[in-house]
Write a protein that holds these residues in place. Structure first.
Motif, PDB file in Angstrom:
ATOM      1  N   ARG A  54     -13.908   0.506   9.963  1.00  0.00           N
ATOM      2  CA  ARG A  54     -13.578  -0.849   9.536  1.00  0.00           C
ATOM      3  C   ARG A  54     -12.132  -0.871   9.062  1.00  0.00           C
ATOM      4  N   LEU A  55     -11.452  -1.973   9.323  1.00  0.00           N
ATOM      5  CA  LEU A  55     -10.113  -2.218   8.808  1.00  0.00           C
ATOM      6  C   LEU A  55     -10.169  -3.368   7.832  1.00  0.00           C
ATOM      7  N   ASP A  56      -9.535  -3.208   6.697  1.00  0.00           N
ATOM      8  CA  ASP A  56      -9.473  -4.302   5.732  1.00  0.00           C
ATOM      9  C   ASP A  56      -8.053  -4.849   5.724  1.00  0.00           C
ATOM     10  N   THR A  57      -7.368  -4.785   4.586  1.00  0.00           N
ATOM     11  CA  THR A  57      -6.020  -5.328   4.510  1.00  0.00           C
ATOM     12  C   THR A  57      -5.063  -4.569   5.425  1.00  0.00           C
ATOM     13  N   MET A  58      -4.302  -5.332   6.198  1.00  0.00           N
ATOM     14  CA  MET A  58      -3.217  -4.773   7.008  1.00  0.00           C
ATOM     15  C   MET A  58      -1.936  -5.489   6.612  1.00  0.00           C
ATOM     16  N   GLY A  59      -0.854  -4.756   6.602  1.00  0.00           N
ATOM     17  CA  GLY A  59       0.376  -5.374   6.151  1.00  0.00           C
ATOM     18  C   GLY A  59       1.617  -4.745   6.748  1.00  0.00           C
ATOM     19  N   TRP A  60       2.722  -5.433   6.541  1.00  0.00           N
ATOM     20  CA  TRP A  60       4.043  -4.953   6.941  1.00  0.00           C
ATOM     21  C   TRP A  60       4.916  -4.837   5.695  1.00  0.00           C
ATOM     22  N   TYR A  61       5.554  -3.691   5.560  1.00  0.00           N
ATOM     23  CA  TYR A  61       6.519  -3.438   4.505  1.00  0.00           C
ATOM     24  C   TYR A  61       7.866  -3.165   5.166  1.00  0.00           C
ATOM     25  N   ARG A  62       8.925  -3.236   4.371  1.00  0.00           N
ATOM     26  CA  ARG A  62      10.233  -2.863   4.899  1.00  0.00           C
ATOM     27  C   ARG A  62      11.035  -2.156   3.808  1.00  0.00           C
ATOM     28  N   GLN A  63      11.957  -1.328   4.281  1.00  0.00           N
ATOM     29  CA  GLN A  63      12.827  -0.605   3.364  1.00  0.00           C
ATOM     30  C   GLN A  63      14.233  -0.581   3.925  1.00  0.00           C
ATOM     31  N   ALA A  64      15.140  -1.212   3.203  1.00  0.00           N
ATOM     32  CA  ALA A  64      16.549  -1.218   3.574  1.00  0.00           C
ATOM     33  C   ALA A  64      17.235  -0.031   2.900  1.00  0.00           C
ATOM     34  N   PRO A  65      18.367   0.414   3.435  1.00  0.00           N
ATOM     35  CA  PRO A  65      19.070   1.555   2.840  1.00  0.00           C
ATOM     36  C   PRO A  65      19.380   1.314   1.367  1.00  0.00           C
ATOM     37  N   GLY A  66      19.033   2.281   0.540  1.00  0.00           N
ATOM     38  CA  GLY A  66      19.323   2.190  -0.880  1.00  0.00           C
ATOM     39  C   GLY A  66      18.408   1.282  -1.664  1.00  0.00           C
ATOM     40  N   LYS A  67      17.386   0.755  -1.010  1.00  0.00           N
ATOM     41  CA  LYS A  67      16.459  -0.154  -1.692  1.00  0.00           C
ATOM     42  C   LYS A  67      15.038   0.375  -1.633  1.00  0.00           C
ATOM     43  N   GLN A  68      14.197  -0.168  -2.521  1.00  0.00           N
ATOM     44  CA  GLN A  68      12.796   0.230  -2.525  1.00  0.00           C
ATOM     45  C   GLN A  68      12.046  -0.454  -1.384  1.00  0.00           C
ATOM     46  N   ARG A  69      10.979   0.190  -0.979  1.00  0.00           N
ATOM     47  CA  ARG A  69      10.113  -0.413   0.025  1.00  0.00           C
ATOM     48  C   ARG A  69       9.438  -1.640  -0.584  1.00  0.00           C
ATOM     49  N   GLU A  70       9.376  -2.724   0.209  1.00  0.00           N
ATOM     50  CA  GLU A  70       8.814  -3.965  -0.301  1.00  0.00           C
ATOM     51  C   GLU A  70       7.830  -4.553   0.694  1.00  0.00           C
ATOM     52  N   LEU A  71       6.842  -5.267   0.162  1.00  0.00           N
ATOM     53  CA  LEU A  71       5.847  -5.916   1.007  1.00  0.00           C
ATOM     54  C   LEU A  71       6.464  -7.163   1.640  1.00  0.00           C
ATOM     55  N   VAL A  72       6.313  -7.291   2.941  1.00  0.00           N
ATOM     56  CA  VAL A  72       6.814  -8.456   3.660  1.00  0.00           C
ATOM     57  C   VAL A  72       5.689  -9.453   3.913  1.00  0.00           C
ATOM     58  N   ALA A  73       4.567  -8.952   4.399  1.00  0.00           N
ATOM     59  CA  ALA A  73       3.436  -9.827   4.714  1.00  0.00           C
ATOM     60  C   ALA A  73       2.171  -8.998   4.783  1.00  0.00           C
ATOM     61  N   SER A  74       1.048  -9.618   4.433  1.00  0.00           N
ATOM     62  CA  SER A  74      -0.242  -8.945   4.532  1.00  0.00           C
ATOM     63  C   SER A  74      -1.287  -9.930   5.021  1.00  0.00           C
ATOM     64  N   ILE A  75      -2.363  -9.365   5.583  1.00  0.00           N
ATOM     65  CA  ILE A  75      -3.418 -10.213   6.124  1.00  0.00           C
ATOM     66  C   ILE A  75      -4.771  -9.563   5.871  1.00  0.00           C
ATOM     67  N   THR A  76      -5.710 -10.378   5.422  1.00  0.00           N
ATOM     68  CA  THR A  76      -7.092  -9.954   5.234  1.00  0.00           C
ATOM     69  C   THR A  76      -7.983 -10.957   5.953  1.00  0.00           C
ATOM     70  N   SER A  77      -9.277 -10.765   5.843  1.00  0.00           N
ATOM     71  CA  SER A  77     -10.208 -11.705   6.466  1.00  0.00           C
ATOM     72  C   SER A  77     -10.161 -13.064   5.797  1.00  0.00           C
ATOM     73  N   SER A  78      -9.601 -13.113   4.587  1.00  0.00           N
ATOM     74  CA  SER A  78      -9.600 -14.373   3.838  1.00  0.00           C
ATOM     75  C   SER A  78      -8.254 -15.074   3.827  1.00  0.00           C
ATOM     76  N   GLY A  79      -7.207 -14.443   4.351  1.00  0.00           N
ATOM     77  CA  GLY A  79      -5.944 -15.143   4.362  1.00  0.00           C
ATOM     78  C   GLY A  79      -4.734 -14.257   4.564  1.00  0.00           C
ATOM     79  N   ARG A  80      -3.567 -14.909   4.431  1.00  0.00           N
ATOM     80  CA  ARG A  80      -2.282 -14.242   4.634  1.00  0.00           C
ATOM     81  C   ARG A  80      -1.417 -14.420   3.400  1.00  0.00           C
ATOM     82  N   ASP A  81      -0.511 -13.478   3.192  1.00  0.00           N
ATOM     83  CA  ASP A  81       0.415 -13.561   2.076  1.00  0.00           C
ATOM     84  C   ASP A  81       1.787 -13.122   2.564  1.00  0.00           C
ATOM     85  N   TYR A  82       2.843 -13.792   2.061  1.00  0.00           N
ATOM     86  CA  TYR A  82       4.201 -13.511   2.514  1.00  0.00           C
ATOM     87  C   TYR A  82       5.156 -13.363   1.335  1.00  0.00           C
ATOM     88  N   LYS A  83       6.159 -12.526   1.540  1.00  0.00           N
ATOM     89  CA  LYS A  83       7.296 -12.487   0.621  1.00  0.00           C
ATOM     90  C   LYS A  83       8.006 -13.836   0.728  1.00  0.00           C
TER      91      LYS A  83
END
Length: 119
Positions: free
Chosen positions: A30-59
């Motif tokens: 089973r797969l639950d939450t799936m998401g995309w993160y990004r990391q720019a040079p010199g910066k921390q990794r950050e959540l860009v977008a995520s998706i579950t069975s109940s909805g989506r969330d965005y930076k």
């Protein structure tokens, strides 16, 4: 063993579009939450977008420009990126919560794909 494999990164001019894909394979029950993160040079990794069975969330900075979607039959998550800006330049990573062997939830990362937006 579970693997996440991303594709679709590249070089694009500001205002252009890219579509990232991430396919999960292996012992997946089973797969639950799936998401995309990004990391720019010199910066921390950050959540860009995520998706579950109940909805989506965005930076906030990508709302109205990026769209996350998933194909459960293919265990694949997508990130459609429109109106790209130079500040979107980063390595983009796929992430997923997977119910796998031995019967437990584990979190996995992909290897990352480079997105470069030129001005």
């Amino acid at each position: 063993q579970v693997q996440l494999v991303e594709s679709g990164g590249g070089l694009v001019q500001a205002g252009g579009s890219l579509r990232l894909s991430c396919a999960a394979s292996g012992r997946i029950f089973r797969l639950d939450t799936m998401g995309w993160y990004r990391q720019a040079p010199g910066k921390q990794r950050e959540l860009v977008a995520s998706i579950t069975s109940s909805g989506r969330d965005y930076k906030d900075s990508v709302k109205d420009r990026f769209t996350i979607s998933r194909d459960n039959a293919k265990n694949t998550v997508y990130l459609q990126m429109n109106s790209l800006k130079p500040e979107d330049t980063a390595v983009y990573y796929c992430n997923a919560d997977v119910f796998t062997d031995p019967r437990r939830w584990l979190n996995y990362w992909g290897q990352g794909t480079q997105v470069t937006v030129s001005s």
